[in-house]
Scaffold this active site. Structure first.
Site, short mmCIF file in Angstrom:
data_model
loop_
_atom_site.label_atom_id
_atom_site.label_comp_id
_atom_site.label_asym_id
_atom_site.label_seq_id
_atom_site.Cartn_x
_atom_site.Cartn_y
_atom_site.Cartn_z
N GLY A 30 15.29 -3.35 21.91
CA GLY A 30 16.20 -2.66 21.22
C GLY A 30 15.39 -1.13 21.37
O GLY A 30 15.95 -1.34 22.56
N GLY A 31 15.56 -0.70 20.45
CA GLY A 31 15.55 0.67 20.87
C GLY A 31 13.80 1.20 21.97
O GLY A 31 14.77 1.74 22.93
N GLU A 126 5.54 -8.03 10.81
CA GLU A 126 4.38 -9.70 11.40
C GLU A 126 4.74 -10.14 12.68
O GLU A 126 3.58 -10.41 13.09
CB GLU A 126 5.81 -10.64 10.45
CG GLU A 126 5.38 -12.03 10.23
CD GLU A 126 6.36 -12.44 9.05
OE1 GLU A 126 7.55 -11.83 9.06
OE2 GLU A 126 6.03 -13.45 9.34
N ARG A 128 4.60 -8.06 15.42
CA ARG A 128 3.55 -7.59 16.10
C ARG A 128 2.33 -8.30 15.85
O ARG A 128 1.00 -8.60 16.78
CB ARG A 128 2.61 -6.21 15.17
CG ARG A 128 4.62 -4.65 16.15
CD ARG A 128 4.17 -3.72 15.43
NE ARG A 128 4.73 -2.37 15.70
CZ ARG A 128 6.19 -2.24 15.75
NH1 ARG A 128 6.39 -2.67 14.73
NH2 ARG A 128 6.19 -0.74 17.12
N CYS A 167 -6.89 -3.71 13.32
CA CYS A 167 -8.30 -3.20 13.13
C CYS A 167 -7.68 -1.63 12.28
O CYS A 167 -8.83 -1.47 12.36
CB CYS A 167 -8.76 -2.78 14.99
SG CYS A 167 -10.44 -4.21 15.04
N CYS A 179 7.30 -1.02 -15.20
CA CYS A 179 7.68 0.22 -16.13
C CYS A 179 9.04 1.53 -15.98
O CYS A 179 10.07 1.93 -16.42
CB CYS A 179 6.68 0.91 -17.19
SG CYS A 179 6.07 -0.73 -18.14
#
Lengths: 613, 346
Positions: A30-31, A126, A128, A167, A179
């Site tokens: 991607g980017g 996830e 990564r 880490c 609420c």
């Protein structure tokens, strides 16, 4: 050939040929991926595998320069490797895989073994974490990178020599008290969250999927106002009845009921239980006068050309326009379900009907609570968790990622002893200040509380198909004693926490490994020492030609008074889809721009700083 | 599509960047006309980034022919060895245009020398970027841009090293920043010639509206500036590397025609020490190690380093045009060996 004369001058002829004969993996196209692939190809990497599961969309084209308008909806991984052929001057061998990197059938551990170096160019935590874990298993060097807007960072990871991805804790999407969302909003984001995660979800999405906003335990933990709790209960029950109307009533009836219940009746009921503690800083709500708008709404609906309102993404819609948009989007959503095409609909920022509904509903709620109205463009960003992304930051970060990865290939290799390269490498954080463009820091050792690399050892447990069907769990326990474990002290779990063995549960000991439910190629098992003598061991089961257990020396177990796993859980339970080219991983001190020397760990001019490769 | 409004298609295409810098900046980009001189590896990166960003007009000026070593980092070139010896720009223009056909892209293959004799040519642009020029040409160009009041960026690279010099004349930026523990104070010099001129607290938020004014020196001042040692504390001065004097020295050394040629170390050393004296920095910074590296890597192009420099420069142009962020003032040095990227105000 003079094409490579600069590369040989800069890298050295020997190092350059090492790069040319290397095989590396890039996860994500991607980017960062588009930029990084360009750099890797031009640096002379011999073989590059590219994995991505995504397809190209219009909003990618402002920065993912390998894609064109007519590539929209095509596979990113397949498109990038075609696109770079235009400048594949050094004949890199490109291998594309359209798929999910976490798919163990498509990418078993044996597939990972072929790579010398792994570059992450990912957009979610996830994946990564998964790649980080695979690199820990195989002791492969990993380049982690990410950008957000003008900021970005790279982190070279040398397993067990430097900090791994897990880490340090990572920033995650903010969550709000139930609420605040359901009875006392004070900001646009509260109303958007309500519209998306409560109203839209309750009406159109799968009922059984996890719903924090209706969890009675969560509500009780926040308030002891019985009237408010009863209000929440009644609101939910009525919402279920409203949902029923989608398939049983005609659009005008359903939508009118929706408007009256949600924006008038519920608010009037809320006013009845009104007290300081339910207000929590929010303004006193004004119920929507639905009747007052009905004739104007009918007027708007009568003229088809008013549908143009739905496309005015950057305009602040009036209350009437919001009612109109809510009407139009509810109508389409109802039709999508009634027609049987879909049994339920999930919110997706790129699904215009769902976005229109959420934008209009949140704005109506905002106006009721005296909160500012937002444009659909802005609501999309909040509801869709969109992180701004630009070409330049991605180019800079990819350049640094390529340079830092290349440093590995220009440093003499010592197998998996990464001490030399760890010492020579740095993290880089891009954050512009008047006096410097980047902040670099030396690589820290693994965090002693990190659940991924400091508290557990890892290895691949290879087992032949024959042994897998004949050897028993008891045999494996015997093998584990070679590591120093005692069969009386260990417990063995599958990755899903299912217990396979401990001293009080020996039912499986005589079963063959293959006959134990769920044990299969690609599965993880965790061995823990309940006597706290040795660290844990995580084994990756790999059906292979020959049976072997990894050669490891387990370290004494380190125990900490406060377990640090909580952050981990907090992250994972929040399943929000954050779409970006990365996350900023560095802790906040890197952002401190005042002190020029803050992050430079080596105080004296060290050999590292003076030495030139 | 009107002058002060973005079309729905533009908003959809530029979505992820508009969310960062806003519609107003995107409109400013759409009305800006830029000249970029020389399309080497750094120029290639800058053009890629600015075309993607959505500028109004970009003209590329370069009269060179393709050399074999251009394939190191100039990725718009066709993958075809037979183009060596042909004029470069006509070979790359279509590939650049494909990135974003909303940008008016033009090429010019006349020589810079003859063109800048005519000031009218430069006058047509809002901003000029010049890459890979020697000092004489930089100063000549800067005289013209100063006279015409046009901001000038100068950039280039030497293997693992790169630089950006800026003479943007003057610039005022107004941005909303989070109020820190200590309130920002009017008159604070963030660096030399970069001053906070106004601070207003924003209603109902923890934000401040900060105005920063930048004043720039003409580039000829940079080459003889005595400011560098004043901007470093003792330790920084002690740790100062030979990168600054060596990069400066190479502005006076002609680029060799053969990429395999190594710059004569002695010539480089004498020049670099002359620069050290001029800039009032210790001559010991010019170590044999650094001399050796620069003699080999001078003028060499390397894609990842070009990406960092070209990314930083294009980013700064966007900041400059946006009037929201304060730009680089006025020397940025990239040392990719030591992962350092300081900015000095010389």
């Amino acid at each position: 050939m003079a094409k490579d004369s600069y590369l040989k001058k800069i890298l050295g002829a020997e190092n350059f040929s090492r790069i040319q004969s290397s095989k590396v993996l890039m996860v994500g196209a991607g980017g960062i991926g588009c930029e990084l692939l360009k750099d890797l190809v031009l640096t002379g990497y011999g073989e590059i595998h590219i994995v991505d599961l995504d397809t190209i969309t219009l909003s990618n084209l402002n920065r993912q320069f390998l894609f064109r308008q007519n590539d929209i909806n095509k596979s990113k991984s397949l498109t990038v490797s075609k696109a770079v052929q235009h400048f594949n001057y050094l004949n890199a061998h490109l291998v594309s895989h359209h798929g999910n990197i976490m798919d163990t059938n498509k990418f078993p551990i044996t597939w990972w073994e072929q790579f010398e170096y792994v570059f992450n160019a990912l957009d979610n935590l996830e994946a990564r974490r998964y790649v980080n874990k695979m690199c820990l298993f195989l002791k492969k060097p990993l380049m982690e990178s990410g950008t957000t807007g003008f900021k970005g960072q790279i982190q070279p990871i040398y397993p067990y020599y430097s900090e791994c991805f897990d880490c340090s804790t990572k920033e995650t999407a903010k969550t709000y008290p139930v609420c605040t969302i359901r009875s006392s909003p004070t900001q646009p984001v509260h109303c958007i969250t309500w519209a998306k995660e409560f109203l839209f979800h309750s009406l159109f999405d799968e009922v059984e999927s996890d719903q924090n906003l209706t969890d009675p335990n969560q509500i009780r933990s926040e308030t002891d106002n019985e009237a408010e709790i009863a209000f929440f209960q009644k609101e939910s029950t009525e919402l279920a009845e409203l949902r029923h109307l989608i398939t049983t009533a005609d659009p005008p009836t359903f939508i009118n009921e929706l408007l009256v219940k949600i924006f008038k009746a519920d608010i009037e009921r809320l006013l009845l239980i009104d007290s300081i503690e339910t207000r929590r800083g929010s303004r006193k709500p004004t119920p929507l006068d639905v009747v007052r708008y009905s004739s104007q709404l009918a007027g708007l609906l009568a003229d088809v050309s008013n549908e143009n309102i739905l496309n005015l993404d950057t305009k602040m819609w009036s209350v009437l326009e919001n009612i109109y948009v809510l009407y139009k989007s509810s109508e389409v959503l109802q039709e999508r379900i009634v027609s049987g095409r879909e049994s339920s609909i999930s919110f997706d920022k790129d699904d215009e009907d769902t976005l229109n509904f959420v934008a209009a509903a949140s704005n109506l709620r905002s106006s009721i609570f005296g909160i500012e109205i937002k444009s659909k463009f802005d609501i999309k960003e909040i509801a869709g968790n969109i992180i701004p992304a630009i070409a330049t930051t991605n180019a800079i970060i990819s350049g640094f990622a390529c340079l830092a990865g290349t440093k590995y290939f220009t440093t003499p290799s010592h197998g998996t002893d990464y001490s030399a390269i760890t010492h020579k490498s740095s993290t880089i954080f891009v954050g512009i200040t008047p006096n410097k463009y980047i902040t670099s820091g030396t690589l820290g050792p693994p965090n002693e509380k990190c659940p991924s690399d400091a508290l557990v050892s890892r290895g691949v447990f290879k087992i032949s198909p024959t042994d897998f069907t004949t050897l028993t769990l008891g045999w494996l326990i015997g093998q584990l004693e070679n590591y120093g474990y005692s069969r009386d002290d260990i417990s063995i779990q599958k990755s899903n926490s299912k217990l396979l063995y401990d001293i009080d549960y020996d039912d499986n000991v005589d079963l063959t490994l293959a006959s134990m439910s769920g044990l299969k190629d690609g599965e993880l098992i965790l061995i823990s020492d309940d006597s706290d003598q040795l660290e844990s061991l995580e084994l990756y089961i790999n059906i292979a030609e020959k049976t072997s257990l990894p050669e490891l020396v387990l370290r004494p177990k380190v125990t900490h008074d406060e377990p640090e796993q909580e952050n981990e859980d907090g992250l994972l339970e929040n399943g929000m889809d954050v779409e970006n080219d990365g996350v900023i991983l560095l802790d906040s001190e890197a952002e401190n721009e005042e002190n020029d020397d803050l992050l430079i760990i080596d105080d004296e001019p060290s050999p590292k700083r003076r030495k030139i490769a | 599509m009107t002058k002060d409004e973005l079309s729905a298609q533009e908003i959809a295409l530029y979505d992820r960047q508009i969310r960062l810098w806003g519609m107003a900046t995107q409109l400013r980009l759409r009305s800006s006309k830029i000249l970029i001189i020389n399309l080497g590896a750094v120029g290639t990166e800058i053009v890629k980034n600015l075309v993607l960003g959505g500028l109004n007009t970009i003209e590329i000026l370069d009269d060179s022919v393709v050399k074999p070593e251009d394939f190191a980092g100039q990725f718009f070139l066709p993958n075809d060895d037979s183009v060596v010896g042909q004029t470069k720009l006509p070979l790359v223009v279509d590939r650049i245009r494909e990135l974003n056909n909303r940008v008016n892209l033009s090429i010019n293959t006349e020589s810079l020398d003859s063109l800048i004799a005519n000031k009218q040519y430069v006058k047509a642009f809002d901003l000029v970027i010049a890459t890979e020029l020697d000092k004489q040409m930089i100063l000549k160009l800067n005289d013209i841009t100063r006279e015409l009041n046009i901001p000038l960026y100068v950039s280039g690279m030497h293997g693992m090293f790169g630089y950006i010099l800026t003479d943007l004349i003057e610039h005022t930026s107004v941005s909303v920043k989070e109020a820190g523990n200590q309130p920002r104070v009017v008159g604070t010099e963030l660096s030399r010639n970069k001053t906070i001129t106004n601070v207003e607290s924003k209603e109902k938020s923890n934000d401040e509206i900060v105005t920063i004014r930048d004043v720039f020196s003409p580039l000829k001042e940079i080459f003889k500036s005595q400011e560098l040692p004043k901007q470093l504390n003792k330790r920084q001065l002690k740790r100062l590397s030979g990168v600054v004097p060596l990069i400066f020295a190479l502005f006076d050394i002609t680029r060799p025609n053969d990429p395999d040629t190594v710059i004569d170390v002695e010539v480089l050393r004498v020049k670099a020490i002359e620069i050290c004296n001029l800039l009032n920095i210790p001559a010991e910074t010019v170590t044999p190690d650094y001399l050796d590296v620069f003699s080999r890597q001078a003028f060499a192009e390397f894609a990842p380093v070009a990406a960092v420099i070209g990314g930083a420069l294009a980013q700064d142009i966007i900041q400059f045009l946006s009037k929201k962020e304060s730009p680089i003032n006025n020397v940025l040095i990239l040392d990719a060996v030591n992962s350092e990227m300081p900015i000095y105000s010389l």
